[in-house]
Each structure stands twice: as C-alpha cells, then as structure tokens.
Design a protein around this motif. Sequence first.
Motif, mmCIF file in Angstrom:
data_model
loop_
_atom_site.group_PDB
_atom_site.id
_atom_site.type_symbol
_atom_site.label_atom_id
_atom_site.label_comp_id
_atom_site.label_asym_id
_atom_site.label_seq_id
_atom_site.Cartn_x
_atom_site.Cartn_y
_atom_site.Cartn_z
ATOM 1 N N PRO A 112 -7.258 -4.414 -4.468
ATOM 2 C CA PRO A 112 -8.610 -3.862 -4.331
ATOM 3 C C PRO A 112 -8.654 -2.911 -3.144
ATOM 4 O O PRO A 112 -7.742 -2.902 -2.311
ATOM 5 C CB PRO A 112 -9.469 -5.098 -4.075
ATOM 6 N N VAL A 113 -9.679 -2.108 -3.077
ATOM 7 C CA VAL A 113 -9.896 -1.212 -1.937
ATOM 8 C C VAL A 113 -11.302 -1.423 -1.401
ATOM 9 O O VAL A 113 -12.263 -1.506 -2.168
ATOM 10 C CB VAL A 113 -9.705 0.276 -2.316
ATOM 11 N N ASN A 160 -8.653 -2.310 -11.117
ATOM 12 C CA ASN A 160 -8.750 -2.754 -9.735
ATOM 13 C C ASN A 160 -10.167 -2.604 -9.180
ATOM 14 O O ASN A 160 -10.928 -1.736 -9.598
ATOM 15 C CB ASN A 160 -7.784 -1.952 -8.862
ATOM 16 N N LEU A 161 -10.488 -3.438 -8.215
ATOM 17 C CA LEU A 161 -11.822 -3.479 -7.618
ATOM 18 C C LEU A 161 -11.940 -2.496 -6.458
ATOM 19 O O LEU A 161 -11.031 -2.368 -5.641
ATOM 20 C CB LEU A 161 -12.108 -4.897 -7.103
ATOM 21 N N GLY A 210 -6.507 -2.990 0.234
ATOM 22 C CA GLY A 210 -6.467 -1.700 0.897
ATOM 23 C C GLY A 210 -7.805 -1.480 1.582
ATOM 24 O O GLY A 210 -8.839 -1.954 1.098
ATOM 25 N N ILE A 211 -7.794 -0.787 2.704
ATOM 26 C CA ILE A 211 -9.052 -0.577 3.427
ATOM 27 C C ILE A 211 -9.013 0.755 4.162
ATOM 28 O O ILE A 211 -7.987 1.145 4.709
ATOM 29 C CB ILE A 211 -9.320 -1.746 4.408
ATOM 30 N N PHE A 212 -10.121 1.474 4.122
ATOM 31 C CA PHE A 212 -10.240 2.680 4.941
ATOM 32 C C PHE A 212 -11.580 2.671 5.657
ATOM 33 O O PHE A 212 -12.570 2.154 5.158
ATOM 34 C CB PHE A 212 -10.073 3.963 4.103
ATOM 35 N N ARG A 225 -3.977 8.773 -0.811
ATOM 36 C CA ARG A 225 -2.731 8.002 -0.728
ATOM 37 C C ARG A 225 -3.005 6.503 -0.733
ATOM 38 O O ARG A 225 -2.249 5.729 -1.329
ATOM 39 C CB ARG A 225 -1.961 8.386 0.539
ATOM 40 N N LEU A 226 -4.068 6.094 -0.062
ATOM 41 C CA LEU A 226 -4.411 4.675 -0.042
ATOM 42 C C LEU A 226 -4.741 4.175 -1.441
ATOM 43 O O LEU A 226 -4.264 3.107 -1.861
ATOM 44 C CB LEU A 226 -5.597 4.425 0.894
ATOM 45 N N PHE A 227 -5.551 4.929 -2.176
ATOM 46 C CA PHE A 227 -5.889 4.519 -3.541
ATOM 47 C C PHE A 227 -4.653 4.509 -4.434
ATOM 48 O O PHE A 227 -4.507 3.617 -5.282
ATOM 49 C CB PHE A 227 -6.964 5.435 -4.123
ATOM 50 N N GLU A 228 -3.756 5.459 -4.253
ATOM 51 C CA GLU A 228 -2.537 5.478 -5.064
ATOM 52 C C GLU A 228 -1.654 4.265 -4.750
ATOM 53 O O GLU A 228 -1.078 3.651 -5.661
ATOM 54 C CB GLU A 228 -1.780 6.785 -4.813
ATOM 55 N N TYR A 229 -1.557 3.916 -3.473
ATOM 56 C CA TYR A 229 -0.793 2.725 -3.084
ATOM 57 C C TYR A 229 -1.442 1.465 -3.666
ATOM 58 O O TYR A 229 -0.753 0.583 -4.189
ATOM 59 C CB TYR A 229 -0.734 2.630 -1.560
ATOM 60 N N ALA A 230 -2.768 1.389 -3.569
ATOM 61 C CA ALA A 230 -3.484 0.225 -4.086
ATOM 62 C C ALA A 230 -3.345 0.114 -5.600
ATOM 63 O O ALA A 230 -3.238 -0.997 -6.146
ATOM 64 C CB ALA A 230 -4.959 0.304 -3.698
#
Length: 219
Positions: free
Chosen positions: A90-91, A127-128, A56-58, A79-84
């Motif tokens: 990782p994010v 997760n990282l 995941g990336i923002f 939402r990105l962290f929840e998906y990851a």
Amino acid sequence: MLTDKRSFIEMDAELQSRNVIEFPGYEEKLSAAKEKSRENEGVICGTATIWGRKTGIFSMDANFMMGSMGAVVGEKITRLFEYATENKLPVIGITVSGGARMQEGMISLMQMSKVSAAVKRHSNAGNLYIVLLTNPTTGGVDASFAMQADITLAEPGARVGFAGPRIVEKITNQPLPKGFQKAESVLECGFIDEIVPREVQMDYLGKLLELHGEKDGCL
C-alpha cells in the motif's frame, strides 16, 4: 509520528532539481529551500511499517518552496508507486502544496499526468492508496494524485482546493460561503472520507492497513 520507531527507510534522497529552463533566480530559491527544510527536495519518500505492516509512504514538505511540485517531486513519488506496485505494498501519502512549481514551467505540469499514471497502475494491481491532506493542498497536486486515493483523509481546518479563494471570488464575482475550501466543508461535499486530528493519525492509519492488508503489507 506516523510510523513504527526506526522503521522508515528513505528512497531516492539524492535526487535534486536543476534549473532546466534557466528560470531567473531559481538556483537561489533552491539553495534557500534546502537550507530551510534541510532536505534536497519538496517530498520525502520511502518505506516504513505502521502497526507492523509495511507500506510505501511519501510526505511533502511545506518548508521546501511550499511543497511545490517540480520534476524531482514527481519523479520521486512515481518511483515510490512503481516500487509499491512491484512489491504489492500500500502507499500512504501526506500532501501539502501550493501546486505546480512555476520555475519549471510545463515540465512541472507534466508531473500531474506522470504521477497519476503510476497511481492508476498501482490501483489496477489491487493495491491500497491512502492520502492525508494537510494545510494547504492546492493547485496541480490537488488536481492529480492528492485526490486519487482509495481513502482520502484530511487534518482539521486544512485548505483543500484548486485555485485559491481570492481567485475564485474574483473570477465568479460572487461572495464565497463560510468555510470555503476548508476540510470540513469539503467533507460535506463528499470529496473527503474523514477528518483525522494529528494525535490519532497513526492509530487510524494502522487500523486501515490492518483492515485492508496482511501482516507483511501485501493486499
């Protein structure tokens, strides 16, 4: 620059801010920011691969109201962290921000705790999270998810801190040391793990993902 060619898939691109508290002139500022940045909001979120490893990336956008954090910025990153978390990814976060978006008042400040909670759940699941601080990363962003990563990187010369140096100097009535809030001095204080120039960031991130994950991106 950071991801494998054509691997980025954007998420929640349609989300846009509204003038919920009827702050004078906010609609005009949003319109100007959209035109300048060519984006709907101050952060772009999605998934991509780096060295073949899914993440995941923002990335926050300084052209959109100086990357200020409003309700939509907070919602997209959450939402990105929840998906990851759900997909064991990782994010990687690239931050640039002047802080909370004053045109959204308390709603903006609430995003600090909302995103921080999502980061914590992602961490608790094993997760990282890697953050790359760019110039400047300040205010409520610095005081929340920008400084919660497992590995914290920064670009050379990036300003990293909460209140700006003029405010700090005025409040303390003391001269500030040379390089105050610059990434190099923040590194010396132990708040940053490494300073990484832009031209080698993709390889650096690829090596970190290789060390901490499997080929499919799972930890």
